[in-house]
Design a protein around this motif. Structure first.
Motif, PDB file in Angstrom:
ATOM      1  N   SER A   1       3.038  -1.610   2.370  1.00 20.26           N
ATOM      2  CA  SER A   1       3.055  -1.545   0.901  1.00 20.26           C
ATOM      3  C   SER A   1       1.864  -2.292   0.322  1.00 20.26           C
TER       4      SER A   1
ATOM      5  N   ILE B   1      -1.418  -0.440   0.975  1.00 22.86           N
ATOM      6  CA  ILE B   1      -1.608   0.720   0.100  1.00 22.86           C
ATOM      7  C   ILE B   1      -1.922   0.252  -1.314  1.00 22.86           C
ATOM      8  N   LYS B   2      -1.206  -0.808  -1.725  1.00 17.85           N
ATOM      9  CA  LYS B   2      -1.358  -1.233  -3.111  1.00 17.85           C
ATOM     10  C   LYS B   2      -2.768  -1.752  -3.373  1.00 17.85           C
TER      11      LYS B   2
ATOM     12  N   TYR C   1      -6.090   0.599  -0.929  1.00 15.10           N
ATOM     13  CA  TYR C   1      -6.090   2.063  -0.796  1.00 15.10           C
ATOM     14  C   TYR C   1      -7.514   2.627  -0.745  1.00 15.10           C
TER      15      TYR C   1
ATOM     16  N   CYS D   1      -4.353   5.117   5.113  1.00 19.06           N
ATOM     17  CA  CYS D   1      -3.210   5.238   4.225  1.00 19.06           C
ATOM     18  C   CYS D   1      -2.536   6.601   4.382  1.00 19.06           C
TER      19      CYS D   1
ATOM     20  N   LEU E   1       1.344   6.826   4.924  1.00 22.17           N
ATOM     21  CA  LEU E   1       2.235   7.559   4.021  1.00 22.17           C
ATOM     22  C   LEU E   1       2.998   8.625   4.783  1.00 22.17           C
TER      23      LEU E   1
ATOM     24  N   LEU F   1       6.031   2.733  -4.311  1.00 24.77           N
ATOM     25  CA  LEU F   1       4.885   3.602  -4.643  1.00 24.77           C
ATOM     26  C   LEU F   1       5.142   4.338  -5.960  1.00 24.77           C
TER      27      LEU F   1
ATOM     28  N   GLN G   1       3.962   3.213  -9.355  1.00 27.09           N
ATOM     29  CA  GLN G   1       2.515   3.015  -9.597  1.00 27.09           C
ATOM     30  C   GLN G   1       1.845   4.378  -9.807  1.00 27.09           C
TER      31      GLN G   1
ATOM     32  N   LEU H   1      -0.435   6.958  -7.309  1.00 27.99           N
ATOM     33  CA  LEU H   1      -0.035   8.319  -6.943  1.00 27.99           C
ATOM     34  C   LEU H   1      -1.144   9.299  -7.288  1.00 27.99           C
TER      35      LEU H   1
END
Length: 1717
Positions: free
Chosen positions: A319, A322-323, A326, A333, A337, A363, A366, A370
């Motif tokens: 998490s 990715i946050k 990314y 990623c 995912l 996810l 956000q 996306l």
């Protein structure tokens, strides 16, 4: 210490404390540890000295810190607890004042390490380290790493407290290391550094480029990765153990707290990419492979089970990655995912799915993240569609929860399956949201679907993702997940996803719209260009997620039992629908709206609009990682509160349907959608309104005045039952509904159109439902159309057409109530429209501006009156009656101002239809007569044309023949009116025309009216002609005849008025168009017999079918047009496109000639002959000029007389040049002046030839189908007429007549001759079979070929190439003698067997024709044998080949004359051809002819057919004489020239003579005849010929000697065989005499032998080959064998044969000795 560490008081205090510490130390160590005591005392001295000598005491202390610290370190070394504690406290005090140098710090750490290894004072150690590292930055590199390792080691002791403290310390230390780096970066912020260039191509930046703190952080992070990966650390030397969970937590905290470090420093980004990501992926692997319930025994390698603590921490790390990172880790990623999506699988353990769903939720809150996914993955080619997969996975996760209840969840097993609230207790193990639920059934928020009950908990505040299980860092065993937890998280995730995406996109959309508005204000003249990128991303996002969202939301909506949840779901669907609408994505918009609509209606409610839409969606079942997920249809058994019972709106009466509270809730959402988002609904209005209509119907609302809906009563069936809950809602709903349509005035035009279209199609459905029953129809749509129309009167123009158009359809409905409402609405609207104060007003005087307001007025008036006219199409008499009344009123009130309205009024009068009954037609016709007599002068001239049309339409109605004929008379009257008032009409029309033309130019269009290029007055005439033309194809023969005569008379009488260009239109648009129509009707006319009974007039048999009546019309029309072409020829020839007209006329003649009607086809050929006389006769001057003329080309003619007014000169479209080029691809020169007419002729003739060719081809092409389907076979007179046209035609085209054309001609001639005739016609055409006479058709065919052949003969050299083709054609005819031509697959009878009364087809007697053709061939060959083409094309070979057939058949020929003629022809041809062949022997052109010739001789001389039994002996001898003639030809014409002839051929001839000389009788003769029938004469001749060539004394060439040897050898071999066989048979037969023919044969052989012996004697010995002697002597023993024979004849012959052998008793003396002669 309260005061600052560096203030004088603090320093003073520090010095005091230190001295106190040292004193205490020396006291403690006095006895046991003297060295320490001494060190302490010297330390006191040292401190005092420093204090005395230095002003900056702290700095001095720091410099000497190694010595200052020494005593305390020694004290720690004693390992005495009391001493150690004292020392550590003192050291900490020094540290906190930052008076420890780097060296001292190193010593301190080493000392702490020893203590640690001895397990002393662990908590104190940790404290010391922490103080050391947090107060200053002196500790670096190895020292730092040692300090960190120390903390780690302490984390793994036996003592729990120590462990936990150490863990906290490690966390803090790690943070400190990174904070130092951040601070260092701050310090160097402004300074730009250039890192040294990296050597080689390695990615890894060397650590040496990092600053000190950064380097420490780097080494630490790198080692954390190593440790988690279970590898040895590089920097943290001395680690003994480590847990993954702890490592992962540390990694996570670093990544989460210091993202900047990784984003700013390449080295760190590199670590992320190269170390962290692979590590995470590796650690995930047990989770990926693991499947619930698969036993490890089954797989060869036991699969490692997923481990909750690690898995959960990995997900946390992911998490964070990715946050924050990314952008750095796009590819990685994508993998994370995809894994995340996999963890939602049903086969994974419950806890894994729960933590995965929590991660997904993180996810979902956000939206910008996306969006990046969408941009980076979904919008790239060949990339995983990550965003789509996430949404789909959520969807399928939710579905799986309903489908597979709680698989693998230990806690939930205790709950009863499908249990309601009671199941929650089993799951309530402190899971959030589960605590408050007790065992009794409360109305807890939950989902229920097909027996699966899932409670809903409050998981997190909307828009934030608060996780439960991702935070359980202390749990080792996977926790049990309360029932409904996963569903609740997934549900929140879905809602957050929708909310986030829609708010983000809508915010951006609004910003863009504002920008666009500002831009337009600033630059009104320019077009606003939005960034396409943004739109693409939005559309992709919606496209990627809508399927999954819709599937999940629809399922949840169906399963929801809680009003708030339902509200949330509906809101999500609503916002998605409106967003799709704003983005213009129609399919998803409609899908969401369909979902809401379906939810508003009772379950399984049949509503086609929705089901068709849903069908197109459910076919889009999408697959998520191999799981196929359907869009689940609503289940019916949801436990919902029923609030209304009513009737479904359907064609068949059904039972009642039930509406629940949820249905009403959805209906409100639907109304809300229509009200707030009407502008983006577009075509979905249809879905929305259809649903509302059904709901309104179920709730029993009916329309009242002005279209508003009020609660009414149900008409039939059980009355509608409404609960009080819904009763209070009804007025509100009805009110909202009306407001909804009133608010249509605020919609923009496009949306308004969509609304109207939707209402119209609803109304259509209602109409369909009301067909065929008198049930109360649903008037919802009609009422709302009226409502919408009335509120939008100010822009009535834009909606008038669809609105009235639809109401007109309603007016035609069979259900009277429906029809009445339609008419009511329509008239109300027309009245309101005429009464509304339009701007400009309708009756505005037309002075201000000459054109535009007049046009506006005209347009509006026409617009409003138009529906009135349209009512004419309604069949119902009541409505028609109303319409005529209103027309009457309009004429009375507004007749004077009808100017532009006249056409509509005339339209209503003329709107007569055959099904309206006589009375209505009569009334309307009286109106018309009135208009024609009184109103023609008063109406605008532009309406005259309409009068013509209306009069015409009365002519075309078929209710009343007299009215039709009278109206043709009216047309004649109108034409008279035109003739008299010509000038005034012309003026007014031209003025109008100019105005129109000007208007058209302003708009940049071309003027569009019928027959445009002609001047307007001429156009009026043309319309009249066109109307008459239409009447000429009326179904009634009387009307056709009358109209035809009128048409051709008017053209004759008033044609002079027309301008020349108009003639062009008369020809093309009137005459040719008429011909087209007549042709079409004739070809499709019915062949049924029209019964003359029932009081009708008797009909003559030649006119007793529609087809025959049409045939008459066709003949008349074709003749009429041909006559115009004749009489107006000079005028027409001046038109530019006479050639095209000529072609079209020819085309018509052709199609008539090919029609299946004998009357028409013969008449067409007559017209053909008639128009062929048009063409100017060829001038005598040009025989030579003729060729030139055909080559040249006329210039493109432009019409010389340019018409006045707008008639423009007509340009030739398809120039002759192209046409002629097609005929003779030669280079074309322009013609000399004065030659145009001849050229024009040439082109016309060629066009005629093409027509003739096509007609011929089609009429003579044999049918391809099976014989039964034979439709039509052309008659003999027709074919004869056709072929007879050719010679005349040929005279004009011969200059360019090519081989191609000749081939075409051949096909036609062949076809024509092959056509059989029907047996009932045969007595008139066929001569009796015995007479050898040709039919006229056959004569015509031969004449045609004869004409050709003569032309070639006198023509130029290059024509001679056609000879072979003519031969080929004739030879085909010759074959008919033995093989009559087939006509398709048709059975033809021999004429003698045909029965006259049956419809059979008779083949003609082709023998005379074939024989005549053969005579022509011989004759022609006689003339042309030496022509080059004849030699090159192997004509001689072809003649022989053709003759082979009759020669081979001989007695089997149909007619005996045939083969005799064939032989004589062959002999004639050979006598001419062989010398030619020999002459050209070397060229090889005749090589293939010889074998053909040999075979022909063979087939004829040794025929397989037997002579007929009744053949007399005289006849037989005559025939034998013919055979002899052939052999003589061989001996005179062929063998003497053997050296010019191929060897093989000579060989074949020899073999043949040999065969003839011996074996020549036919076995079937009677004994008596055998002498004659043996063909002895023939055999003798053969034998003599053989011998003659065996011993020619003068061997001039080796070739000849070769022939003689060959001949002899063959002869002797033959004799030997016959003798042997005879002896054998004689022995076997015993007493019985042998058959006569065998005896004869042996006698013949014996005679032959004696003849041979004689010849041999006479020959010079050197001319005889030694081989021959050997063969002769070899005969002797065989002859001796024969002596025993019984037959006296044989004996005497034998004697003669044996005699000469005496000469062989001694061998002859050769003159050759020893090789010398």
């Amino acid at each position: 210490m309260k005061m600052s560490t560096s203030s004088p008081e603090a320093v003073k205090k520090l010095l005091e404390n230190m001295q106190t510490d040292l004193r205490s130390l020396s006291m403690e160590c006095k006895k046991k540890f003297p060295p320490v005591k001494e060190a302490a005392e010297s330390g006191i001295v040292k401190i005092k000295t420093i204090a005395a000598r230095n002003t900056d005491i702290l700095a001095a202390l720091k410099e000497n810190s190694s010595e200052v610290v020494q005593p305390f370190l020694m004290g720690c070394g004693t390992k005495e607890p009391k001493i150690t504690q004292l020392c550590l406290a003192a050291i900490q005090r020094l540290m906190s004042h930052e008076v420890v140098s780097e060296a001292a710090a190193g010593n301190i750490i080493n000392m702490l390490w020893q203590l640690m290894e001895n397990g002393l004072e662990e908590l104190k150690l940790l404290q010391t380290v922490l103080v050391l590292l947090t107060t200053n930055t002196v500790v670096h590199d190895e020292v730092l790493s040692k300090a960190i390792v120390l903390c780690f080691r302490l984390h793994f002791t036996k003592d729990n407290i120590t462990n936990n403290t150490a863990a906290a310390t490690v966390r803090q230390v790690v943070t400190v290391v990174f904070e130092r780096m951040v601070a260092e970066d701050e310090r160097f912020k402004g300074i730009v550094e250039h890192p040294p260039p990296v050597q080689g191509n390695t990615n890894r930046r060397s650590v040496s480029t990092l600053r000190p703190s950064a380097k420490d952080a780097y080494m630490l992070f790198q080692d954390l990765c190593q440790l988690v990966n279970a590898d040895a650390p590089y920097w943290l030397v001395g680690m003994t153990e480590m847990t993954r969970t702890f490592g992962l937590e540390l990694l996570e905290s670093v990544l989460n707290d210091f993202p900047g470090v990784f984003l700013q420093h390449q080295e760190f980004s590199f670590l992320l990419k190269e170390r962290v990501c692979p590590l995470v992926i590796k650690l995930f692997s047990p989770n990926i492979k693991f499947r619930q319930g698969s036993s490890s025994a089954a797989s060869p390698v036991p699969v490692e089970k997923p481990y909750f603590p690690i898995c959960m921490r990995l997900l946390r790390v992911v998490s964070v990655l990715i946050k924050h990172f990314y952008s750095l880790l796009v590819t990685e990623c994508e993998i994370f995912l995809s894994l995340l999506v996999k963890f939602l699988d049903g086969e994974k353990p419950q806890w894994l799915r729960a933590v995965a769903v929590e991660s997904v939720h993180r996810l979902c809150v956000q939206p910008h993240l996306l969006r990046s996914f969408c941009q980076s993955y979904d919008m790239k080619q060949h990339s995983t569609k990550v965003f789509r997969d996430i949404v789909n996975a959520l969807g399928s996760f939710i579905q799986s929860l309903f489908i597979v209840p709680n698989a693998g969840n230990a806690a939930a097993v205790s709950a009863p399956a499908g249990g309601s609230g009671s199941g929650v207790q089993g799951a309530a193990q402190g899971g959030p949201g589960a605590g408050g639920v007790s065992g009794n059934l409360t109305t807890q928020a939950a989902f229920e679907y097909r027996g699966t009950w899932i409670p809903l908990m409050t998981v997190s505040v909307q828009g934030s993702a608060k996780a439960t299980y991702l935070e359980m860092l202390d749990k080792v065993e996977p926790p049990s997940i309360p029932e409904g937890y996963a569903m609740s998280v997934a549900f929140s995730a879905l809602l957050d996803l929708v909310r986030g995406i829609t708010t983000m996109i809508e915010r951006e959309l609004s910003a863009e719209e504002e920008a666009a508005a500002e831009f337009r204000e600033a630059h009104p003249d320019q077009e606003w260009q939005p960034q396409p990128g943004a739109h693409l991303v939005w559309e992709e996002m919606v496209n990627a997620c809508w399927c999954g969202l819709l599937a999940a939301l629809s399922l949840l909506l169906d399963a929801s039992t809680d009003e708030t949840a339902t509200e949330n779901i509906l809101k999500a669907e609503l916002t998605m629908a409106s967003l799709c609408g704003r983005l213009g994505l129609v399919t998803p918009r409609d899908a969401f709206i369909t979902a809401i609509c379906k939810a508003s209606l009772p379950p399984h409610y049949a509503l086609t609009v929705l089901s068709s839409n849903a069908a197109s969606l459910s076919s889009k079942a999408y697959s998520i990682q191999g799981q196929s997920v359907q869009i689940i249809s609503p289940s019916s058994e949801s436990h919902q509160q029923v609030v209304a019972v009513g009737q479904p709106l359907s064609a068949q009466p059904q039972g009642t349907v039930v509406l629940t509270a949820k249905n009403i809730q959805c209906m409100r959402t639907l109304l809300n959608l229509a009200h707030c988002h009407g502008a983006v609904l577009g075509t979905s209005w249809q879905l929305v309104l259809a649903t509302l209509q059904h709901l309104v119907w179920i709730l029993g609302l009916k329309p009242g005045v002005g279209g508003a809906l009020k609660p009414g009563r149900a008409v039939e069936g059980p009355s509608t039952v409404l609960t009080t809950a819904v009763m209070t809602d009804l007025p509100v709903i009805s009110n909202i509904l009306s407001r909804l349509f009133e608010s249509s005035q605020y919609l923009d035009d496009v949306s308004l159109h969509h609304l109207i279209n939707a209402l119209c199609s609803l109304s259509l459905e209602a109409m369909e439902m009301a067909y065929g029953n008198n049930k109360e129809p649903s008037l919802f749509a009609v009422a709302k159309l009226l409502e919408t129309g009335l509120v939008n009167m100010d822009r009535i123009e834009i909606l008038w057409r669809p609105l009235t158009g639809h109401l007109l359809e309603v007016c035609q409905h069979p259900n009277s109530r429906m029809r009445e409402w339609g008419a009511e609405a329509l008239t109300a609207l027309i009245k309101a429209g005429l009464a509304f104060k339009h701007d400009p007003p309708l009756a505005q005087n037309q002075v201000d501006k000459p054109i535009s307001p007049f046009c506006v007025l005209k347009r509006l008036q026409l617009l409003l009156l138009n529906p009135l006219k349209e009512l004419s199409n309604v069949l119902h008499a009541d409505i028609r009656q109303k319409q005529l009344e209103s027309v009457l009123q309009i004429l009375q009130s507004q007749g004077d101002s009808l100017g532009p309205g006249w056409p509509l009024v005339l339209g209503v009068i003329g709107a007569i239809r055959n099904d309206q009954g006589e009375s209505l037609i009569r009334t309307a016709f009286q109106c018309l007569q009135l208009v024609v007599t009184d109103f023609l002068p008063t109406m605008p001239c532009t309406c005259l044309q309409i009068v013509v049309d209306v009069a015409g339409s009365f002519g075309l109605q078929n209710q009343e023949l007299n009215i039709s004929l009278t109206s043709i008379g009216l047309l004649w009257n109108i034409s008279d009116y035109f003739f008299q008032r010509g000038e005034t009409i012309t003026l007014e029309l031209e003025r109008e025309e100019e105005a129109l033309q000007k208007q058209a130019q302003e708009k940049g269009e071309t003027l569009n009216r019928p027959f445009h290029p002609a001047p307007p007055f001429d156009c009026l005439w043309l319309c009249l002609y066109a109307k008459l033309g239409e009447l000429c194809v009326d179904p009634r023969p009387a009307v056709r005849k009358s109209a035809g005569q009128t048409l051709f008379s008017t053209i004759a009488a008033h044609g002079t008025l027309l301008q020349q260009p108009t003639w062009h239109i008369v020809v093309w648009k009137v005459l040719f168009h008429l011909l087209d129509c007549v042709r079409t009707s004739s070809t499709t006319a019915d062949k049924e017999k029209i019964e003359s009974g029932g009081g009708n007039i008797l009909i003559h048999h030649s006119r007793d079918t529609a087809e025959k009546q049409w045939a008459e019309t066709w003949v008349l029309t074709l003749a009429g047009v041909a006559r115009i072409f004749n009489t107006r020829r000079y005028l027409l020839q001046q038109l530019g496109d006479f050639f095209e007209a000529w072609e079209v006329l020819l085309n018509h003649i052709q199609s008539a000639a090919l029609s299946k009607n004998n009357e028409v086809s013969l008449a067409a050929l007559k017209s053909f002959q008639e128009i062929l006389q048009i063409v100017t006769p060829v001038k005598d001057s040009d025989k030579a000029g003729d060729a030139l003329a055909a080559m040249g080309v006329p210039p493109v003619l432009i019409d010389p007389i340019s018409a006045s007014g707008p008639g423009r000169p007509l340009l030739r479209s398809d120039s002759l040049v192209e046409r002629l080029t097609r005929y003779n691809g030669a280079e074309l020169q322009a013609p000399p002046p004065g030659e145009e007419s001849a050229l024009e002729d040439s082109a016309l003739w060629w066009s005629a030839w093409n027509t003739w060719y096509r007609t011929g081809t089609d009429s003579t092409r044999p049918p391809s189908g099976p014989a039964e389907k034979l439709s039509f076979i052309p008659s003999q007179p027709y074919l004869t007429a056709l072929i007879q046209i050719f010679p005349a035609l040929y005279q004009h085209i011969k200059a360019n007549f090519s081989m191609e054309d000749l081939k075409k001609l051949g096909v036609i001639l062949h076809g024509a001759v092959s056509v059989p005739i029907s047996s009932d016609a045969s007595p008139f055409i066929l001569p009796s079979y015995t007479e050898a006479v040709l039919t006229s058709l056959q004569e015509a065919v031969l004449t045609a070929l004869d004409v050709l052949q003569k032309a070639i003969c006198v023509g130029p050299e290059n024509l001679q190439v056609m000879y072979p083709a003519i031969f080929e054609q004739l030879l085909l005819f010759v074959e008919f003698s033995c093989k009559p031509p087939q006509y398709g697959r048709m059975e033809t009878k021999h004429v003698a067997n045909a029965k006259y009364n049956q419809a059979e087809w008779v083949a003609l007697n082709y023998v005379p024709f074939a024989e005549r053709s053969l005579e022509v061939v011989v004759d022609l060959y006689h003339k042309t044998a030496c022509h080059k083409a004849v030699i090159n094309e192997k004509v001689l070979q072809n003649i022989i080949k053709t003759l082979r057939m009759p020669l081979g058949l001989k007695y089997a020929c149909p007619s005996e004359s045939t083969w005799k003629l064939a032989v004589s022809s062959l002999l004639k041809v050979l006598s001419i051809g062989l010398p030619v062949a020999r002459q050209h022997a070397s060229s090889g052109k005749f090589d293939t002819m010889w074998p053909e010739l040999a075979n022909a001789f063979e087939d004829f001389l040794f025929t397989k057919s037997t002579p007929p039994d009744n053949l007399s002996i005289q006849e037989f001898q005559k025939n034998e004489a013919i055979d002899v003639e052939v052999v003589q030809l061989i001996s005179t014409e062929i063998l003497p020239f053997a050296n010019f002839i191929p060897k093989d051929f000579v060989g074949q001839i020899m073999a043949m003579l040999n065969k003839g000389s011996i074996h020549s009788q036919s076995p079937s003769f009677t004994e008596a005849e055998i002498d004659v029938r043996m063909r002895e004469e023939f055999s003798k001749v053969c034998f003599e010929t053989l011998l003659q060539f065996s011993f020619s004394n003068k061997v001039s060439t080796p070739q000849e000697g070769y022939i003689s040897r060959m001949a002899l050898s063959v002869l002797l071999k033959r004799s030997q065989d016959v003798l042997r066989r005879y002896v054998e048979d004689e022995r076997l037969s015993g007493r019985c005499p042998l058959p006569r023919q065998q005896v004869t044969e042996i006698i013949f052989v014996l005679k032959a032998i004696s003849t041979l012996m004689d010849s041999l004697k006479k020959t010079q010995p050197e001319n005889v080959d030694g081989n021959t002697w050997a063969q002769v002597i070899a005969l002797y023993p065989t002859l001796v064998e024969c002596i025993t024979c019984s037959s006296s004849e044989v004996s005497s012959a034998l004697k003669e044969a044996l005699g000469p052998f005496k000469d062989f008793m001694q061998p002859p003396v050769s003159r050759v000795q020893n090789g010398e002669s």
